[in-house]
Scaffold this active site. Structure first.
Site, PDB file in Angstrom:
ATOM      1  N   PRO A 136       0.817  -1.214   0.000  1.00 51.33           N
ATOM      2  CG  PRO A 136      -0.916  -1.602   1.520  1.00 51.33           C
ATOM      3  CD  PRO A 136       0.414  -2.149   1.077  1.00 51.33           C
ATOM      4  CE1 TYR A 137       6.256   5.263   1.354  1.00 49.51           C
ATOM      5  CE2 TYR A 137       7.468   3.424   0.384  1.00 49.51           C
ATOM      6  CZ  TYR A 137       7.393   4.774   0.731  1.00 49.51           C
ATOM      7  OH  TYR A 137       8.440   5.609   0.437  1.00 49.51           O
ATOM      8  CB  ALA A 138       4.834   0.623  -3.344  1.00 50.29           C
TER       9      ALA A 138
END
Length: 333
Positions: free
Chosen positions: A160-162
């Site tokens: 999700p960060y990416a």
């Protein structure tokens, strides 16, 4: 090894805004700019009066003429006054980290990495800021075949960060592509930046700290994961070049050319300290890719940038810093 730039040899903006200035890369960038003669407006939601890491990161800056610090959150603060008369905006603010992005904090990632960026872009358009440099991440490439990642590769973010970092850079580029836009955008995909003041959860910091203290080191996976390690001074030089090189836009990899496995990092830490690290193997973390490797061609071609610091040299400087600042930075996440 403090980043220093000569204004006689390296062009710098006259006036710049650095968001995320109390962070690792942001504090080094702001310091280098001020030393080179730029007036810097630093913006960060972390208050150096309340946050010891922010205070330590900003320590070399707060007493320098030419630096103005604003404690504010881009999610809700008034942004236009911050950007008045700015030649460039360096947008490094955001929430980092792969592992926490899988949990309930994902909404914070969306707010800080995407929604705040949209507010900043709208303000930059109103104030007609000519150049915005946004911090992206090598994580947008996701799992690769082990070869060099080139900017034209199709992204496959694995966390999700990416996903939020890819959305952030693409949002910036979409704004710049509007027919009547006056802003040019450079999105820098940083590959594993390390050095003094690095976040305590990052592997290089943890490896050096455990080697210095004798604490055990948690190693997620078998240690054969490979990264392109980029020393902070090199990352700062590329970032400034991205703001000052004429007629540059789009995505650019910033990779230090020091590709090594995590076990090789452990070996360097062992040799620097003369102490063998006690490894504690744990299961791999979701979203961690096996290999990152930057294709350096575009950075060389359009920015004239090449990394100068190899991994053993950079890790030695990082280790010496940790040994000299144990009270604030001498802990592992």
């Amino acid at each position: 090894m403090t980043q220093q730039l000569s204004s006689q040899h390296t062009p710098v903006p006259r006036r710049a805004v650095v968001t995320g200035s109390a962070g690792f890369i942001g504090s080094h960038l702001a310091h280098a700019l001020v030393q080179a003669g730029t007036t810097v407006i630093g913006v960060d939601r972390r208050d150096p009066v309340m946050d010891p890491i922010a205070a330590a990161n900003l320590g070399p800056l707060l007493s320098l003429p030419g630096y103005v610090h604003i404690t504010a959150d881009l999610v809700g603060c008034a942004i236009d006054p911050l950007l008045i008369d700015a030649d460039a905006v360096f947008h490094l603010a955001g929430i980092p980290g792969v592992r926490p992005s899988w949990g309930p904090k994902f909404t914070d990632y969306v707010a800080s990495n995407i929604l705040a960026t949209k507010r900043l872009l709208d303000a930059a358009a109103r104030l007609r800021v000519p150049r915005l440099v946004v911090a992206s991440s090598s994580s947008v490439y996701g799992t690769t075949d082990g070869g060099h990642s080139i900017e034209t590769d199709h992204p496959h973010p694995a966390s999700p960060y990416a996903v939020t970092k890819l959305a952030e850079e693409q949002l910036c580029l979409a704004h710049a592509a509007q027919p009547h836009s006056t802003i040019s955008v450079v999105a820098l995909r940083y590959f594993t930046v390390y050095g003094p003041r690095q976040r305590t959860d990052m592997f290089t910091h943890r490896a050096l700290l455990t080697a210095l203290t004798g604490q055990p080191l948690r190693l997620y996976g078998d240690g054969h994961q490979r990264r392109d390690f980029t020393y902070i001074n090199d990352a700062v030089a590329a970032t400034i070049a991205a703001a000052t090189t004429p007629d540059v836009h789009g995505v650019i990899n910033v990779g230090g050319g020091s590709n090594a496995s995590l076990l090789e990092v452990v070996g360097i830490a062992n040799s620097l300290t003369g102490r063998d690290i006690d490894l504690r193997h744990e299961s791999p973390r979701h979203g961690d890719v096996l290999i990152t490797r930057a294709h350096p061609g575009r950075a060389h071609e359009v920015l004239g940038w090449k990394p100068q610091v190899d991994l053993p040299t950079g890790m030695r400087a990082h280790m010496e810093f940790l040994a000299s600042e144990p009270a604030v930075y001498g802990r592992a996440a």
